[in-house]
Design an enzyme around this catalytic site. Structure first.
Site, short mmCIF file in Angstrom:
data_model
loop_
_atom_site.label_atom_id
_atom_site.label_comp_id
_atom_site.label_asym_id
_atom_site.label_seq_id
_atom_site.Cartn_x
_atom_site.Cartn_y
_atom_site.Cartn_z
N SER A 64 16.29 4.64 -4.42
CA SER A 64 16.26 3.91 -5.68
C SER A 64 15.33 2.69 -5.65
O SER A 64 14.14 2.83 -5.47
CB SER A 64 17.68 3.52 -6.07
N ASP A 279 13.85 5.13 -8.88
CA ASP A 279 14.20 6.54 -9.13
C ASP A 279 14.54 6.79 -10.60
O ASP A 279 15.11 7.82 -10.95
CB ASP A 279 15.34 6.99 -8.21
N ASN A 373 22.39 -4.85 -14.68
CA ASN A 373 21.12 -4.46 -14.06
C ASN A 373 20.36 -3.35 -14.79
O ASN A 373 19.27 -2.97 -14.38
CB ASN A 373 21.35 -4.06 -12.59
N THR A 502 27.94 -3.67 1.09
CA THR A 502 27.04 -3.13 2.12
C THR A 502 26.78 -4.05 3.31
O THR A 502 26.39 -3.58 4.36
CB THR A 502 25.67 -2.78 1.49
#
Length: 542
Positions: A64, A279, A373, A502
């Site tokens: 992405s 993407d 976003n 993450t």
């Protein structure tokens, strides 16, 4: 399962010692050279999932909006949705298994998930334009073949296009034709039907749109789609990948985070521009006013525009359809206030992550969801869609029938499987044209509250636990009380903290009546996190 073939192929895709990865909302993502064993094993998993649900499964090789040297992989479930959470765990187990345990882990997954290995399996594969993607998708194919699966390789496609193909295949073509031509035809036909009512006699029509394609797959696919549009639709593609690196100083993520225009695109005052991510599953709009000031139109404002349009149409068809907007805690407070108080549309807040938004939106006849976003879409319930299509055919009342017809075209134009930059762009362009709105008028619906995003490095992000859709911290003790006290110091303010999904950082969001106050509040909250949640390194500086 042929243990010999599995051993042989697995040895060709060895797992680096000591590497452990986690399947998250975005699948697996890391440096491309660390992924070969992972994608081979996701080929295996896709076959198991396909056999378990007796349906076609998708595998997309992409990272992405990450830098070009990264890559990633995610699986797509039968109706184009994200992989079921219980299988995310299997994905992590399989990716991290040592070479000699591989067969054992596969057998365990088959037992737990009642997989019949004698069933057929079909996997659809797609990839983005990264230099590493082609070789990695070859490794996926190795994994599929070892377990006797069949595959169809779509090659270069946007992530939403692969989601679309999988849904078409598993609905036996009810959702559309599982080809790129099918996708382009369905979307362009719906778009043309919508804008053919637009009368441009007054010269008000702004048909020009500049698109920053992040030097990614979106540029290739938009170019392929151009012949499907009539002459008057003028789309100008920038950052098409021929000169610069993917996502470098461009793309939706760059524009949203840095609040400035992408490189490689010259903007004149009041020109309508948008950015896709790498993407093409996110989109944000932006423009520059006459004074040269940059204006960002993010996912919240996109959701608001779509909601206004759909609400008017739903009022005209006079059915009791339930409509709602789904947001996360990151949605700007002004957008929430506008939707609830001015538009009178119910708003629901859920945890960060597309799967949570998608899931909540499924509860309504019309569920609009967008992350700030720029990732989002609209979901229509089966019952609502059936009723709308029936009204188009049978309704005698002209106004009702015409409104139903516009809704039907919206249903066909929107990619309901996942956020889709191309589809969302066409939806927005159609709405602006039909309502005769300029980009400035759209922007002026409400003014965003000034806000600030920060992150604080911590020793262990798990010390922070949240509730109320991540808007309140439960642990460590005392942190939420401290945040509450800080928020009271400023007007129109709110703040929340949440652990990153993450990395060992805690993300902080604050908004207030002025930028100065939003910055001050964010800084004070970051100090509280640093002191109460085990901050690492030097304390945050203002």
């Amino acid at each position: 399962m042929d243990p010999e073939a599995l051993r042989k192929y697995s040895a060709l895709h060895p797992k680096p010692a000591g590497l452990a990865l986690q399947y998250g909302t975005a699948g697996f993502r890391t440096k491309a050279q660390q992924l070969d064993h992972v994608v081979f094993r996701m080929g295996l998993l896709a076959v198991l999932r396909s056999k378990a649900v007796a349906a076609t499964i998708g595998v997309m090789v992409t990272a992405s909006h990450n830098p070009e040297e990264d890559n990633g992989i995610k699986l797509v479930d039968p109706l184009g949705e994200m992989l079921h959470p219980s299988w995310e765990e299997y994905a992590t187990q399989l990716a991290n298994a040592e070479e000699q345990e591989l067969q054992k882990v596969i057998t365990e997954i088959c037992q737990k998930a009642a997989v019949n290995l004698h069933k057929d399996a079909l996997v659809f594969i797609g990839r983005d334009t990264r230099p590493s993607s082609e070789k990695l998708s070859q490794s996926v194919i190795d994994g599929i073949l070892v377990l006797g699966g069949q595959y169809h390789d779509y090659g270069l496609v946007t992530t939403p296009q692969l989601h679309y193909m999988v849904c078409c295949q598993n609905t036996q073509g009810q959702y559309g034709k599982a080809t790129l031509e099918g996708y382009y035809e369905k979307l362009s036909k719906a778009f043309m039907e919508l804008i053919k009512q637009v009368n441009c006699g007054s010269g008000e029509c702004q048909k020009h749109l500049k698109i920053d394609c992040a030097n990614g797959i979106g540029a290739l696919k938009l170019s392929e789609m151009k012949p499907y549009f009539p002459q008057e639709v003028q789309i100008h593609i920038y950052n098409d990948g021929t000169k610069e690196k993917l996502n470098h100083l461009c793309g939706a993520d760059f524009v949203k985070v840095h609040q400035k225009p992408p490189g490689g695109l010259d903007m004149k005052p009041n020109e309508r521009c948008c950015s896709f991510d790498g993407d093409a599953d996110r989109i944000v709009y932006f423009y520059k006013d006459k004074t040269g000031h940059f204006h960002l139109i993010d996912g919240d404002k996109i959701a608001t525009l779509i909601s206004i349009f759909l609400k008017e149409l739903l009022a005209k068809v006079r059915q009791n359809f339930k409509m709602a907007v789904v947001q996360t805690a990151y949605a700007n407070g002004s957008s929430t206030r506008y939707l609830e108080e001015t538009l009178k549309v119910p708003v629901h807040c859920v945890k960060t992550g597309v799967k949570h938004l998608h899931h909540k939106a499924q509860e309504f006849d019309v569920g609009v969801y967008f992350e700030a976003n720029g990732h989002g879409t609209v979901l229509f319930s089966k019952a609502a869609e059936t009723k709308i299509r029936q009204l188009v055919k049978e309704e005698k009342d002209d106004e009702k029938r015409e409104a139903a017809k516009v809704l039907e075209n919206m249903i066909d134009l929107i990619n309901q499987t996942v956020g889709d930059a191309i589809s969302d762009m066409l939806v927005i362009e159609a709405i602006l044209a039909l309502k005769g709105l300029t980009v400035q008028q759209w922007d002026a619906l409400y003014t965003d509250l000034p806000n600030r995003l920060l992150k604080v490095q911590v020793a262990d992000r798990r010390v922070i636990d949240t509730t109320d859709a991540e808007r309140r911290a439960v642990t460590p003790p005392g942190l939420q009380e401290k945040i509450d006290a800080l928020v009271k110091k400023y007007k129109l303010s709110r703040a929340f903290v949440r652990p990153s999904g993450t990395e060992d950082v805690v993300r902080i969001y604050a908004e207030a009546d002025t930028q100065e106050n939003a910055d001050a509040l964010a800084h004070e909250v970051s100090l509280a996190v640093y002191h109460l949640a085990g901050g690492k390194g030097a304390p945050p500086q203002p």
